[in-house]
Design a protein around this motif. Structure first.
Motif, mmCIF file in Angstrom:
data_model
loop_
_atom_site.group_PDB
_atom_site.id
_atom_site.type_symbol
_atom_site.label_atom_id
_atom_site.label_comp_id
_atom_site.label_asym_id
_atom_site.label_seq_id
_atom_site.Cartn_x
_atom_site.Cartn_y
_atom_site.Cartn_z
ATOM 1 N N GLN A 150 -41.335 32.202 37.597
ATOM 2 C CA GLN A 150 -41.813 30.928 38.121
ATOM 3 C C GLN A 150 -40.877 30.343 39.176
ATOM 4 O O GLN A 150 -41.314 29.886 40.226
ATOM 5 N N VAL A 151 -39.590 30.384 38.871
ATOM 6 C CA VAL A 151 -38.636 29.712 39.747
ATOM 7 C C VAL A 151 -38.349 30.508 41.018
ATOM 8 O O VAL A 151 -38.346 29.965 42.117
ATOM 9 N N HIS A 152 -38.125 31.822 40.831
ATOM 10 C CA HIS A 152 -37.673 32.594 41.994
ATOM 11 C C HIS A 152 -38.738 33.508 42.595
ATOM 12 O O HIS A 152 -38.521 34.122 43.630
ATOM 13 N N GLN A 153 -39.830 33.619 41.905
ATOM 14 C CA GLN A 153 -40.961 34.400 42.414
ATOM 15 C C GLN A 153 -40.577 35.750 43.016
ATOM 16 O O GLN A 153 -40.846 36.017 44.196
ATOM 17 N N PRO A 154 -39.963 36.598 42.239
ATOM 18 C CA PRO A 154 -39.652 37.949 42.722
ATOM 19 C C PRO A 154 -40.948 38.742 42.892
ATOM 20 O O PRO A 154 -41.966 38.418 42.279
ATOM 21 N N ASP A 155 -40.904 39.754 43.721
ATOM 22 C CA ASP A 155 -42.098 40.592 43.881
ATOM 23 C C ASP A 155 -41.999 41.900 43.101
ATOM 24 O O ASP A 155 -42.859 42.767 43.196
ATOM 25 N N ALA A 156 -40.903 42.029 42.331
ATOM 26 C CA ALA A 156 -40.782 43.205 41.461
ATOM 27 C C ALA A 156 -39.798 42.934 40.339
ATOM 28 O O ALA A 156 -38.873 42.130 40.492
ATOM 29 N N LEU A 157 -40.036 43.617 39.224
ATOM 30 C CA LEU A 157 -39.100 43.567 38.097
ATOM 31 C C LEU A 157 -38.611 44.985 37.848
ATOM 32 O O LEU A 157 -39.410 45.886 37.591
ATOM 33 N N PHE A 158 -37.307 45.152 37.923
ATOM 34 C CA PHE A 158 -36.704 46.448 37.599
ATOM 35 C C PHE A 158 -36.049 46.281 36.237
ATOM 36 O O PHE A 158 -35.058 45.566 36.096
ATOM 37 N N SER A 159 -36.617 46.943 35.248
ATOM 38 C CA SER A 159 -36.094 46.796 33.887
ATOM 39 C C SER A 159 -35.207 47.983 33.534
ATOM 40 O O SER A 159 -35.626 49.139 33.645
#
Lengths: 335, 335
Positions: free
Chosen positions: A237-246
């Motif tokens: 919500q806050v930073h609105q990344p366009d990807a999550l690398f887990s």
DNA sequence: TTTAATTACGTAAACGTTTTCGCGTGGCCA
DNA sequence: TGGCCACGCGAAAACGTTTACGTAATTAAA
């Protein structure tokens, strides 16, 4: 039949000494083939099985190894155990399992309890809660030990790992090539070399593409599931990344749930990629792009190393075995 | 420090006999508290740990149990092991793991090898390849043994199972209530009571709703993944069932793949429901309705039973413990 | 006061192997 | 004939505990 059948019994029936029986059973060169055959056939006939306790006590060998890991109920570790067990079986060894649940005290307690001759060697993937290097420095002097995946570095011990840095780099590049410019990182194993290497691969890939590495785009793993979910939601919500690398499997469910709850489409709004050995990755909604470690082979290799050490065989030139992980691209990172 | 520290050493340092030391360490009533304290403190000081082999040899107790299962790399079994290990830890027992890979010969070989006093008891979930009742009839006379989930019936042994019949019945009714009239069955564990009970629950539910039970709607499990996929595809194409009831987790991937390849929408064209302990069931595409067994609790209960037996405690009135599974309804069976 | 019981500890055997050492036999060569 | 060696086997100690039994000293009972 009710009589316990031991070496003494065999000796009596064959009218030879127990020493001869013992040597025959162990196929000693001192004993003639004729006598050996007499012993072997009678042993089979009476269904003789040596008493392991007596054997261990006298010979100081247990034909047993211990596996000390965080938890068996994890795809990576259960596959590793499968590999270990398979090799152990070939060598005629038994396998003891100890779960630390990421608790360093339990880890130390277990390994200490193994030092009294219960096992011939240890295979371990250490807890992520702490980095207790001094303890292991001493431990490796006392008992043959092989680390796999979660290792301690700069110790006189064999390590079996994967190419964490390289594959994390490659995976990050994949995301960048898909157009991502704001890639968040879900950080696990931060106390361990594996965790650090993964993050370094991610960070270096960003830098190599003139992208900024931001602390704000990093969520660190918590024991509490709910916390992880909330942190990821806040991040999205806050930073609105366009990807999550887990970097660990445990983030997958909260990541997917977070996206669902925030109505963020995967992969159009946010792409997801994770280290994982989940067999159902292809069936997720959408199917998940994974970095899959060769868990089964890691177990096999680690076990092989340990048995080489136990049999005093020369280990190959170096102490580190590095296996390759695979980046499997699926819908969750589709362009 | 280099000296091996054993009971003899403690006795020498304290100027008492080794018998006294042994008894003190075991908190025997024969020893005065004063002497016990002297022994305990010195033992701690010298970091004494008893030699398990010697102890086993003399006392015929190993403080070790074996777990014999088909495979650890399976969600149900790895969770069971987690439960077993947790209880074993509480009782101070060690846990040996043996994988049969559904091979009855391996199963027999392993359990036989445990009879020579390597373990105090066995926890097992038997192989599905065959039903070798005579073997186990003899085995349970020789060593304390507890079956869990995959059991042999009519033996003098404790069994921990789940309500397979009832939950399969309930799940089938759920499918019927969703409007399904042609429910196919993916049949696993057919040699075992669990497998038969599941099928019986399915069949009886159909009959109770005036639906026909047809051989043609049944696919039996094969070791070969490809075969399973093909069989399911053929089933879907030829008989066009409106639901797939899978009795084991291993059918999930081929079932989803078959529907995908045949462009059959889940759940509109065909509904899917499966026995499963997959943590990612909610994330599948679509999320999977499951019958989830309490694997962790099964392991715990089985272990508790075994330790009760080992400590000669009276077992509760009966030898069978039946735990409840849960039917978790998700999108794959949405009406 | 005598006797029995209790307490606290020691002696020594036992658990079932492995392993070191030694012994007798037979064969070979000088 | 004598000496040496290899071969095949046995005697006995050892591994580190546990435990049945014995015993001396103290206490309780009679």
């Amino acid at each position: 039949m009710a009589e316990t059948v031991n070496i003494k019994r065999l000796a009596q029936e064959l009218n030879i000494s127990i020493a001869t029986v013992s040597k025959a059973l162990n196929d000693s060169y001192e004993i003639s083939l004729k006598t050996k055959n007499r012993v072997w056939t009678l042993a089979k006939e009476l269904n003789y099985t040596p008493n392991p306790a007596a054997s261990n006590l006298r010979s100081h060998k247990t034909k047993t190894v211990a596996v000390v890991i965080p938890c068996v109920a994890n795809n990576f570790f259960s596959l590793s155990i499968k590999g270990i067990e398979e090799i152990a079986r070939q060598y005629g060894y038994h396998v003891l399992i100890y779960q630390t649940h990421e608790n360093i005290e339990a880890e130390v307690a277990f390994t200490n309890s193994l030092l009294s001759g219960r096992v011939d060697g240890i295979l371990t993937s250490v807890s992520s809660s702490e980095y207790n290097s001094e303890y292991y420095t001493n431990l490796v002097k006392k008992i043959p030990l092989v680390f796999f995946d979660r290792v301690y570095e700069n110790l006189d011990a064999v390590k079996v790992t994967t190419d964490d840095y390289e594959i994390a780099f490659e995976a990050t590049v994949h995301l960048i090539e898909c157009g991502c410019t704001k890639i968040a990182y879900l950080y696990g194993l931060e106390n361990l070399p594996a965790g650090k290497a993964r993050f370094a691969g991610y960070a270096d890939a960003l830098k190599a593409h003139q992208l900024e590495v931001s602390e704000q785009l990093v969520v660190k793993y918590s024991d509490d599931e709910e916390t992880n979910l909330q942190q990821i939601k806040t991040l999205l919500q806050v930073h609105q990344p366009d990807a999550l690398f887990s970097s660990i499997e445990e983030f997958i469910i909260p990541a997917y749930c977070a996206c669902k709850e925030l109505c963020l489409q995967i992969p159009s709004a946010v792409k997801i990629l994770s280290f994982s050995n989940l067999s159902t990755a292809p069936l997720l909604n959408p199917s998940l792009t994974t970095i899959t470690q060769p868990a089964f082979e890691i177990g096999r290799e680690a076990a092989k190393c340990l048995f080489k050490i136990l049999h005093n065989k020369q280990l190959d030139d170096e102490q580190n075995i590095v296996l390759k992980s695979m980046l499997i691209k699926r819908d969750s990172t589709a362009c």
